[in-house]
Design a protein around this motif. Sequence first.
Motif, PDB file in Angstrom:
ATOM      1  N   ASP B 241       2.021  -1.149   0.699  1.00  0.00           N
ATOM      2  CA  ASP B 241       0.991  -1.452  -0.297  1.00  0.00           C
ATOM      3  C   ASP B 241      -0.351  -0.940   0.222  1.00  0.00           C
ATOM      4  O   ASP B 241      -0.882  -1.455   1.190  1.00  0.00           O
ATOM      5  CB  ASP B 241       0.961  -2.964  -0.521  1.00  0.00           C
ATOM      6  CG  ASP B 241       0.147  -3.367  -1.748  1.00  0.00           C
ATOM      7  OD1 ASP B 241      -0.610  -2.525  -2.267  1.00  0.00           O
ATOM      8  OD2 ASP B 241       0.272  -4.528  -2.166  1.00  0.00           O
ATOM      9  N   VAL B 255      -7.889   2.420  -6.280  1.00  0.00           N
ATOM     10  CA  VAL B 255      -6.757   3.316  -6.078  1.00  0.00           C
ATOM     11  C   VAL B 255      -5.486   2.475  -6.127  1.00  0.00           C
ATOM     12  O   VAL B 255      -5.328   1.538  -5.357  1.00  0.00           O
ATOM     13  CB  VAL B 255      -6.859   4.050  -4.722  1.00  0.00           C
ATOM     14  CG1 VAL B 255      -5.608   4.901  -4.485  1.00  0.00           C
ATOM     15  CG2 VAL B 255      -8.112   4.908  -4.678  1.00  0.00           C
ATOM     16  N   ALA B 256      -4.633   2.796  -7.075  1.00  0.00           N
ATOM     17  CA  ALA B 256      -3.354   2.096  -7.216  1.00  0.00           C
ATOM     18  C   ALA B 256      -2.311   2.739  -6.303  1.00  0.00           C
ATOM     19  O   ALA B 256      -2.529   3.824  -5.765  1.00  0.00           O
ATOM     20  CB  ALA B 256      -2.897   2.158  -8.673  1.00  0.00           C
ATOM     21  N   LYS B 258       1.073   4.684  -5.113  1.00  0.00           N
ATOM     22  CA  LYS B 258       1.843   5.837  -5.599  1.00  0.00           C
ATOM     23  C   LYS B 258       3.319   5.481  -5.637  1.00  0.00           C
ATOM     24  O   LYS B 258       3.811   4.750  -4.766  1.00  0.00           O
ATOM     25  CB  LYS B 258       1.679   7.035  -4.644  1.00  0.00           C
ATOM     26  CG  LYS B 258       0.463   7.868  -4.909  1.00  0.00           C
ATOM     27  CD  LYS B 258       0.445   9.118  -4.061  1.00  0.00           C
ATOM     28  CE  LYS B 258       1.356  10.213  -4.587  1.00  0.00           C
ATOM     29  NZ  LYS B 258       1.022  11.532  -3.959  1.00  0.00           N
ATOM     30  N   ASP B 261       8.546   7.851  -8.792  1.00  0.00           N
ATOM     31  CA  ASP B 261       8.762   8.424 -10.115  1.00  0.00           C
ATOM     32  C   ASP B 261       7.880   7.715 -11.120  1.00  0.00           C
ATOM     33  O   ASP B 261       7.178   6.760 -10.791  1.00  0.00           O
ATOM     34  CB  ASP B 261      10.243   8.361 -10.520  1.00  0.00           C
ATOM     35  CG  ASP B 261      10.763   6.940 -10.626  1.00  0.00           C
ATOM     36  OD1 ASP B 261      10.181   6.149 -11.389  1.00  0.00           O
ATOM     37  OD2 ASP B 261      11.747   6.614  -9.957  1.00  0.00           O
ATOM     38  N   ARG B 275       8.965   0.700  -7.120  1.00  0.00           N
ATOM     39  CA  ARG B 275       8.157   0.182  -6.022  1.00  0.00           C
ATOM     40  C   ARG B 275       7.282   1.318  -5.479  1.00  0.00           C
ATOM     41  O   ARG B 275       7.553   2.492  -5.720  1.00  0.00           O
ATOM     42  CB  ARG B 275       9.071  -0.321  -4.903  1.00  0.00           C
ATOM     43  CG  ARG B 275      10.104  -1.336  -5.394  1.00  0.00           C
ATOM     44  CD  ARG B 275      10.797  -2.040  -4.244  1.00  0.00           C
ATOM     45  NE  ARG B 275      11.148  -1.144  -3.172  1.00  0.00           N
ATOM     46  CZ  ARG B 275      11.520  -1.549  -1.971  1.00  0.00           C
ATOM     47  NH1 ARG B 275      11.594  -2.853  -1.708  1.00  0.00           N
ATOM     48  NH2 ARG B 275      11.839  -0.699  -1.034  1.00  0.00           N
ATOM     49  N   PRO B 276       6.266   0.981  -4.688  1.00  0.00           N
ATOM     50  CA  PRO B 276       5.469   2.042  -4.053  1.00  0.00           C
ATOM     51  C   PRO B 276       6.341   2.895  -3.134  1.00  0.00           C
ATOM     52  O   PRO B 276       7.400   2.434  -2.680  1.00  0.00           O
ATOM     53  CB  PRO B 276       4.443   1.266  -3.218  1.00  0.00           C
ATOM     54  CG  PRO B 276       4.386  -0.114  -3.805  1.00  0.00           C
ATOM     55  CD  PRO B 276       5.756  -0.371  -4.376  1.00  0.00           C
TER      56      PRO B 276
END
Lengths: 339, 339, 339, 339
Positions: B241, B255-256, B258, B261, B275-276
């Motif tokens: 995270d 910033v979220a 990544k 997909d 999930r990240p």
Amino acid sequence: MARKINVGIVGAGRIGRVHAQNLAFRIPEANVIAVADVVVEAAERLATDLQIPAVYKDHQAMLDDPQIEAVVICSSTDTHAQVMEDAAAAGKHIFCEKPIALDLARIDHALEAVNNARVKLQVGFNRRFDPSFKRVRDMVATGELGAPHILRITSRDPQPPPLSYVKVSGGIFLDMTIHDFDMARYLIGSEVEEIYAAGSVLVDPAIGSVGDIDTAVITLHFTNGTLGTIDNSRQAVYGYDQRVEVFGSKGMALVANKTPDEVVHSDADGVHSARPLYFFVERYTEAYVEEMREFIQCILEDKTPPVTGVDGRIPVVMGYTAQKSYAENRPVRLNEIDA
Amino acid sequence: MARKINVGIVGAGRIGRVHAQNLAFRIPEANVIAVADVVVEAAERLATDLQIPAVYKDHQAMLDDPQIEAVVICSSTDTHAQVMEDAAAAGKHIFCEKPIALDLARIDHALEAVNNARVKLQVGFNRRFDPSFKRVRDMVATGELGAPHILRITSRDPQPPPLSYVKVSGGIFLDMTIHDFDMARYLIGSEVEEIYAAGSVLVDPAIGSVGDIDTAVITLHFTNGTLGTIDNSRQAVYGYDQRVEVFGSKGMALVANKTPDEVVHSDADGVHSARPLYFFVERYTEAYVEEMREFIQCILEDKTPPVTGVDGRIPVVMGYTAQKSYAENRPVRLNEIDA
Amino acid sequence: MARKINVGIVGAGRIGRVHAQNLAFRIPEANVIAVADVVVEAAERLATDLQIPAVYKDHQAMLDDPQIEAVVICSSTDTHAQVMEDAAAAGKHIFCEKPIALDLARIDHALEAVNNARVKLQVGFNRRFDPSFKRVRDMVATGELGAPHILRITSRDPQPPPLSYVKVSGGIFLDMTIHDFDMARYLIGSEVEEIYAAGSVLVDPAIGSVGDIDTAVITLHFTNGTLGTIDNSRQAVYGYDQRVEVFGSKGMALVANKTPDEVVHSDADGVHSARPLYFFVERYTEAYVEEMREFIQCILEDKTPPVTGVDGRIPVVMGYTAQKSYAENRPVRLNEIDA
Amino acid sequence: MARKINVGIVGAGRIGRVHAQNLAFRIPEANVIAVADVVVEAAERLATDLQIPAVYKDHQAMLDDPQIEAVVICSSTDTHAQVMEDAAAAGKHIFCEKPIALDLARIDHALEAVNNARVKLQVGFNRRFDPSFKRVRDMVATGELGAPHILRITSRDPQPPPLSYVKVSGGIFLDMTIHDFDMARYLIGSEVEEIYAAGSVLVDPAIGSVGDIDTAVITLHFTNGTLGTIDNSRQAVYGYDQRVEVFGSKGMALVANKTPDEVVHSDADGVHSARPLYFFVERYTEAYVEEMREFIQCILEDKTPPVTGVDGRIPVVMGYTAQKSYAENRPVRLNEIDA
């Protein structure tokens, strides 16, 4: 049709109007039959708009009406405790806006009066009734998130209150963070034992000139080991920012902001969506209805209201603890304030 | 075809392999011509896989090769400073993984050697090269966000390192938070002057048994008045995270995480997405390429690398400051550690 | 080090460069040893940039090199079939950009040559190799979405191609929708038997003046009962819009657009995030690597490539079916085109 | 207090209750003073719950009450036109649920009666009053999206109605798609001139056995050149899916689904959020209030209601056009149905 509770409103200002409207239009189990305000014109205006039959300047006169079973106290903060005591003496159930008082002894006196009168009391921490916060609270309580490790609360207002209000507000920690302190206890289901508060005047030097701050970052130590962080600002240009996040051993739940619509607009500049709902009246519209509905239900079904006098008192202790921490730039235990 | 820089790799472990692959396959301006590792089998394996012509057990032997212009130091942390000094003495440009050393005097000695040799040095704070963090940094620097008021960093690992590693890591603040300390300085463009660190052992008691903590909430006081908060956990069950948020007078940028997909799946249970990305190798794949590309460009164009020796040193000071704060449960100023 | 496949590139334009770079820098199992282009300067430029040893004007000369095991055909569309036949005759494995040809008989002739030569052929429908589309395809194939009921594809380009290209492109259905036709077959795992195509000239009248359209909405009837809808535009001002959605009896999966960063920016105007990645080179960067990696693996492991000659042929049939449907404004069955 | 409009409700079923509650509790400018239902027990139940003074079995008896100024028609579809004519004859303003009738001549007859009586009529296309759809409509109308090129509507129910209802519903196009036909006209601000409808029975063969379909993909040709596509399903297991998208020359606006909360939950399986609000009563709660508020305002201010008789009629024409298109598998012009 089930029995209806007759309610009197004390205080015909903005939040008094919100509660009166909800009781009148959204909660069929309640009748608003009286409103009192020292500014009697305000009471009259509200009575006319909502067809409330009785208007008083003096809340005590309203309390003498035996038809009234419950009062909703929305007058100025410095009158809450006295009205509460008067209502308790008159045997009325009480919904009281937060904070009960800024003085702990005054709170204790009022709570004792409520206790002795055996009337119901619910304190106005409305955010608990938001469906998103409620669901996160449930996810903690049921263990769905595992043991809570980290709590994050972001609470930023769209604009500062007038300076005249700032002066008498008790300061940011007692006026604004108090909601977040309640949310912290509510979500984690454990008490905070120590607080470290950092603060700055970054929004408006005028706020600093009256001895307050407008930006804060607060660390919470819970008795169960959870660590919490709250950040506050008196001014977010993009609107009312109300997010929480609970991170636990089994997962994380966060609450995103609510928006007035679900439109996503893409153009040559990027992808755009709406700002958060403007402020508390818009953001917590349904939560205000729900807290009042639960208060009325608790009277009808003779249950303990979900936000008690103790729940109203502890965030005030936390506010003083944060104040002392900020003033002395050190972590302060709650029992330094309230041994 | 432009001139190519000949590079030698010191340390053939996981991160050494990442850098070697990027230099070999993603950066046409570089040739990897040698690799050294005290575990010579590791160096041989890497050399075979990437067709690197020369293998060394001793980095000093590699440094004797006049064809090598630059070295990438990925050996164990306790060797960084010595290899850096040796490379400086050999006149090689240096990319060094963080931290340079855990001892400040040792860092200073190494930086002096680099300085005297007039070789280039870039320290491996890879996250600065992520396009999202870079854009937020630019938004602060250009004033798009106005004056920064609040910084929030969330940095949680998917799982704790082995206990053997925890023991020699220097502790969570020097091993894990060090990246966030760098990010804080980078994003805000101002120095931190005081830190308050709260910590707990909530993930695994074994981490506590070796004297470390696994959960932390840290408050940063910047010289420009900005307040910051970092939260760390050694274990987020939903993965790596890595979020930041800068709140300023004109707006807020976050910033979220990544994801691998962009699939959104709706079924009877709800709406689901991925999930990240698992961990740093996956999350910062492109940032690792980019930091190395910039290092090579700085050599080719004779420019100062974007992450300097000083940038490598200050987060170590911050780590010690946080350690002292946690140990003494009080805010600590950086100049108590580094007067 | 495992065996490497020696590859020759035919066509040194934009897409030829993409494949050559990927083979050179991202796929260790391949060597690019030759490039051919009728514009020999283009071939020379590419060879210099990527250190490709051999340059040819005539692809036949390149095919004579016995070291070359595979060719990647990226020349202009009208040459694909001839080069494919020549490569098959030379015993080379073939990766061919789509479409194989615009004439079905020409395609059949070329596929027969490939078949007879027993060389491998993979057609360049790169989108199949995107991890998001792949995952949705898997969700259909495994039954996670239940029986597919509705397919929606949105495919919009950021800007129209030059008019000179539009004229020879074969029209929007064969040039642009062809990718969506392939995606439809791929995702649903069933064939389309009837198509209804509606179209307009809304972006640029010049496109209409050369007999093409720039906006289309297409209905697909699959043999398994699934209904599909594709919408196309030659110009989305916000960038390359590439979304799909499969709705089935057990749930729905959609693929959102990919963005260059994960920054979310809130200001007084709203909440903003980045536009989609600009165009196919940016959006499908990793898909291009992946399709080439699979092609090389299929050669190394002697497997059938994942996009066959038949997969290359059917979308051309679908394109002609859509053309006829649009021209006659009626639903048209594929067997009217290809009985 | 401003004048209040006295309203009578015809039909005490689900939607009648929704409107009655909104008028009673959410719209201070209205009084519900009567309710009529052929199932008089249903009328009595509603009257008791909402304290409505008068109950009727026969709507005509209710219309005789001169105190009633407006009626809200929520009885079964086959009675709408007759009640409307009776109400017009009695000089009452009319809010009528959609559709006015399934027979166009019957609609025309009723609209003529309304016209001659010079009473106001609003048809119950509630979705227009949703703030998100309204905003997209405004973005088209003001030119913010440029010229509209493509419209996409997804409208899927959480579960099919009972088979008994399906039989008398007029079929999916007149029962379900009718809302989307209205939305299409509303959003684009242009008329549809031709429709192509594809359909399947994929949800439940029983629906097919009574001559209806449960899945549809519909293409719309607007007179202004815009192309539209609607997809419908009688059953989305993840709930009520109500999305629209308008793509224009200057940008694109889409409306995402609304959810009961804003919780985002991350765990070892992924990132999860709530399903859409269950069905129309939950999804369009505020839209139902808003449409009624506007109806009452139009009476108070003597304005033309925002959804007219013509707006009620055209989607029925579109429904028959779609039926014919599906039956004959060809695009059908609206003037084939309604010359």
